[in-house]
Enzyme design. Structure first.
Site, PDB file in Angstrom:
ATOM      1  N   ALA A 336       0.854  -1.348  -0.013  1.00 59.38           N
ATOM      2  CA  ALA A 336      -0.109   0.050   0.160  1.00 59.38           C
ATOM      3  C   ALA A 336       0.762   1.190   0.118  1.00 59.38           C
ATOM      4  O   ALA A 336       0.633   2.398  -0.583  1.00 59.38           O
ATOM      5  CB  ALA A 336      -0.840   0.138   1.280  1.00 59.38           C
ATOM      6  N   CYS A 337       1.958   1.131   0.638  1.00 62.82           N
ATOM      7  CA  CYS A 337       2.858   2.425   0.740  1.00 62.82           C
ATOM      8  C   CYS A 337       3.358   2.679  -0.722  1.00 62.82           C
ATOM      9  O   CYS A 337       3.945   3.893  -0.914  1.00 62.82           O
ATOM     10  CB  CYS A 337       4.150   2.166   1.415  1.00 62.82           C
ATOM     11  SG  CYS A 337       5.163   0.569   1.140  1.00 62.82           S
TER      12      CYS A 337
END
Length: 393
Positions: A336-337
């Site tokens: 997700a980063c």
């Protein structure tokens, strides 16, 4: 409501955790460093949570320090090996999370450390490759316990066993021991994690990966006896027994302890459920797409909840395109980063030997405790419709 299938990114708070946090906000509002009754009650709640977190990883409570999360915990570890008059050598892998790779590269670039990044073989780090990278000034090995994109469980235990013997032999000739760190963010709550079996000196804990709040912790072997070096970043008061300045976030710590206890109580059940649902997902993908599905992660030596796959029927089926066409399910491309970065093939998959054309089409599905077969059926139908819409258009 869309089916959520991105539990490796984050998990919702368990209802018991919400109750524990809200109860603590009401009952443990006092400063834990205060010496009157309500302050002592807050302190006691923190120490109970410390014991619950320690139990989760098979460690002792005095070796747990609470932190803001995994990124802080990882950065603390790397800060611990820095010293005047020496440039220590660190070994890590090319498939680590950004919270490991980026601070280590920063330290390398400013001349604070030497760095060797070991490349995986078919997604897994080789123990022999790690050992072949050891130098006379090697001070730390940092290898994640399970990969967040592929779910591949890395041989941290085997590395720990080899390094333990290496350190025993080196101690006889007066050489400094090599420390071992593992980022266990993705493993906790999904597989058994025991610091004694892993033989690690540091272990990173992240609450929001196992239905807890967005704080974390760090295990440091022999912390109170100074067996393992520890240095905090901040100057301030003597909170967290002097190991981390700043007034403790009591409600979130209580929530983390409750989440840890839930895992300890139900891990075998959770593992069985996650594995069953993930096997059903693989089965349905094969039934629906036949030879047009390529699995980028193994179904063995892998987290029981994680499936990384690519649809290979067309170059049009790149990950972001499919995500835009999904209507009833929420999944991800990987970490997700990286979601705000310009799209490119996952470096984890490329480093793991997946070809670029397949990696560009990759999707990650990670199931959770509440995921049902009906949820998987909804996702498969949604995915099939998305594929049809993309190819027809």
């Amino acid at each position: 409501m869309a089916v959520y299938l991105d539990y490796n990114a984050t998990t919702p708070l368990a209802p018991q955790v919400i109750d524990a946090i809200t109860g603590s906000m009401r009952d443990h509002w006092a400063n834990p460093s205060s010496n009157y009754t309500v302050g002592k009650e807050s302190k006691a709640a923190i120490e109970k949570a410390r014991g619950q977190v320690a139990k989760l990883i098979g460690g002792a409570s005095e070796n747990i320090v609470f932190t803001s999360g995994g990124t802080e915990s990882n950065n603390i570890v790397f800060n611990c090996i820095l010293r005047e008059g020496e440039v220590p050598h660190v070994i890590t892998s090319t498939i680590e999370h950004d919270s490991v790779i980026k601070p280590l590269n920063h330290l390398k670039d400013n001349g604070s450390i030497e760095l060797t990044c070991v490349k995986p073989v078919n997604g897994y780090i080789s123990v022999s490759d790690v050992m072949n990278s050891v130098k006379s000034n090697t001070r730390l090995i940092s290898i994640m316990l399970a990969n967040n994109e592929t779910g591949a469980i890395q041989p941290v235990k085997e590395i720990g066993e080899v390094i333990r013997l290496y350190n025993i032999n080196n101690n006889k000739i007066g050489q400094e021991r090599i420390l071992i760190h593992t980022d266990a963010a993705q493993a906790l709550g999904k597989i058994s994690v025991d610091v004694q079996e892993l033989k690690v000196d540091y272990l990173t804990i992240v609450g929001h990966k196992f239905y807890g709040p967005r704080i974390g912790g760090l295990y440091i072997k022999g912390l109170t006896s100074n067996e393992t070096p520890y240095k905090h970043f901040f100057a301030g008061g003597g909170q967290e027994r002097g190991y981390r300045p700043g007034t403790e976030n009591t409600p979130m710590i209580v929530g983390l302890g409750t989440a840890a206890q839930l895992v300890s109580d139900r891990l075998i059940h959770h593992m069985s459920h996650l594995r069953s649902i993930c096997e059903y997902l693989r089965k349905r993908l094969k039934e629906k797409f036949d030879d047009g599905v390529h699995f980028n992660s193994s179904d063995s030596d892998c987290l029981p909840n994680t499936c990384n796959f690519s649809l290979t029927a067309s170059h049009l089926l790149q990950g972001p395109v499919i995500l835009r066409h999904l209507k009833s399910s929420q999944i991800s491309l990987g970490a997700a980063c990286h979601s705000h970065d310009t799209f490119k093939a996952s470096f984890v998959l490329l480093e793991s030997g997946v070809s670029e054309d397949i990696a560009l089409n990759a999707l990650r599905v990670s199931v959770g405790r509440e995921t049902t077969r009906a949820d998987i059926d909804i996702f498969i139908n949604d995915l099939s419709q998305a594929v049809n819409d993309i190819i027809i258009k």
